[in-house]
Design a protein around this motif. Structure first.
Motif, mmCIF file in Angstrom:
data_model
loop_
_atom_site.group_PDB
_atom_site.id
_atom_site.type_symbol
_atom_site.label_atom_id
_atom_site.label_comp_id
_atom_site.label_asym_id
_atom_site.label_seq_id
_atom_site.Cartn_x
_atom_site.Cartn_y
_atom_site.Cartn_z
ATOM 1 N N TYR A 1 91.552 -6.250 9.488
ATOM 2 C CA TYR A 1 90.093 -6.356 9.474
ATOM 3 C C TYR A 1 89.445 -5.010 9.814
ATOM 4 N N ARG A 2 89.995 -4.328 10.817
ATOM 5 C CA ARG A 2 89.416 -3.041 11.213
ATOM 6 C C ARG A 2 89.626 -1.985 10.131
ATOM 7 N N ALA A 3 90.732 -2.078 9.412
ATOM 8 C CA ALA A 3 90.939 -1.159 8.288
ATOM 9 C C ALA A 3 89.893 -1.387 7.211
ATOM 10 N N ALA A 4 89.523 -2.654 6.992
ATOM 11 C CA ALA A 4 88.471 -2.966 6.022
ATOM 12 C C ALA A 4 87.154 -2.318 6.443
ATOM 13 N N LEU A 5 86.854 -2.363 7.739
ATOM 14 C CA LEU A 5 85.603 -1.788 8.226
ATOM 15 C C LEU A 5 85.639 -0.263 8.211
ATOM 16 N N ALA B 1 84.344 -8.865 7.419
ATOM 17 C CA ALA B 1 85.377 -8.358 8.322
ATOM 18 C C ALA B 1 84.918 -8.468 9.780
ATOM 19 N N TYR B 2 83.647 -8.133 10.052
ATOM 20 C CA TYR B 2 83.110 -8.313 11.403
ATOM 21 C C TYR B 2 83.138 -9.789 11.808
ATOM 22 N N TYR B 3 82.706 -10.645 10.886
ATOM 23 C CA TYR B 3 82.691 -12.082 11.176
ATOM 24 C C TYR B 3 84.101 -12.602 11.436
ATOM 25 N N SER B 4 85.060 -12.097 10.682
ATOM 26 C CA SER B 4 86.451 -12.536 10.861
ATOM 27 C C SER B 4 86.990 -12.112 12.215
#
Length: 235
Positions: A138-142, A151-154
């Motif tokens: 998720y942090r890589a997506a951001l 990604a933040y919501y996840s």
């Protein structure tokens, strides 16, 4: 208007697809599935119709049928990143997370910073209980797309993740971004609401939840009063 047109030209695939799209938006899923299934018979090589058909099957929770359709798309063009992604998502829906992760990793070799794939991979990792790996995905997506609200919501939805003060400020900054998409804005407000709640900032948490709900309701046909009236009429 479309129904009247189809009475005159009953096999017009584009019209069938448009009517099915309206059905999907309004929740008339059985009609949408029927129309798209027929459209795929009339034009079996029409990729856009088949993608819509997969969406209809997924919404009707016919996950194995959707997977079969996704596999057909992928077999027709194994190099398509879009078809790989659709296939991987349908693998997740049927519980085959190992296969989904294998395909997501294949996609990321060619598109290493794609936020949608990184977030989908995070979902699969989370479902397997690999929470730290999910966080990294998720942090890589951001990192590649700071506006990507899902990604933040996840991360917020993991329940085991605590946002840093820097991440909180980044979310606030993105919420003030006039170019932020509707979907990203909804996700970000809900994520920020949960993040503020976790640090006992209940005033902002309520504000963010309210904003998220206002945005979500603006795109929803649900009305509690209408639902109550319908139920009363049925009784």
């Amino acid at each position: 208007i479309i129904r009247q047109f189809l009475r005159q030209v009953p096999h017009h695939v584009s019209a069938m697809q448009l009517l099915a799209d309206i059905g999907l938006r309004l929740g008339v899923l059985d009609d949408a599935e029927f129309l798209l299934e027929a459209a795929t018979r009339f034009e079996p090589d029409n990729v856009l119709v088949r993608v819509d058909y997969i969406q209809a099957l997924r919404k009707r929770q016919k996950f194995h049928d959707a997977l079969a359709q996704a596999k057909r798309l992928l077999d027709g063009d194994p190099d398509s990143l879009k078809f790989r992604s659709i296939y991987a998502v349908e693998c997740m829906q049927t519980g085959d997370y190992d296969e989904a992760l294998r395909v997501f990793d294949q996609i990321l070799v060619q598109a290493p910073h794609d936020p949608v794939t990184l977030t989908s991979k995070g979902h699969a990792l989370k479902t397997q209980g690999r929470y730290q790996d999910a966080v990294e995905s998720y942090r890589a997506a951001l990192s590649s797309h700071p506006q990507y609200g899902e990604a933040y919501y996840s991360l917020a939805n993991l329940k085991v993740y605590s946002f840093s003060e820097e991440e909180l400020q980044n979310m606030r900054t993105q919420c003030d971004n006039a170019d932020l998409s509707y979907t990203d804005r909804v996700y970000l407000n809900f994520a920020l609401g949960k993040a503020c709640e976790d640090v006992d900032d209940y005033s902002e948490a309520f504000q963010r939840y309210r904003l998220g709900n206002v945005l979500k309701k603006s795109q929803s046909r649900y009305d509690a009063d209408d639902m109550s009236a319908d139920m009363a009429a049925q009784r």
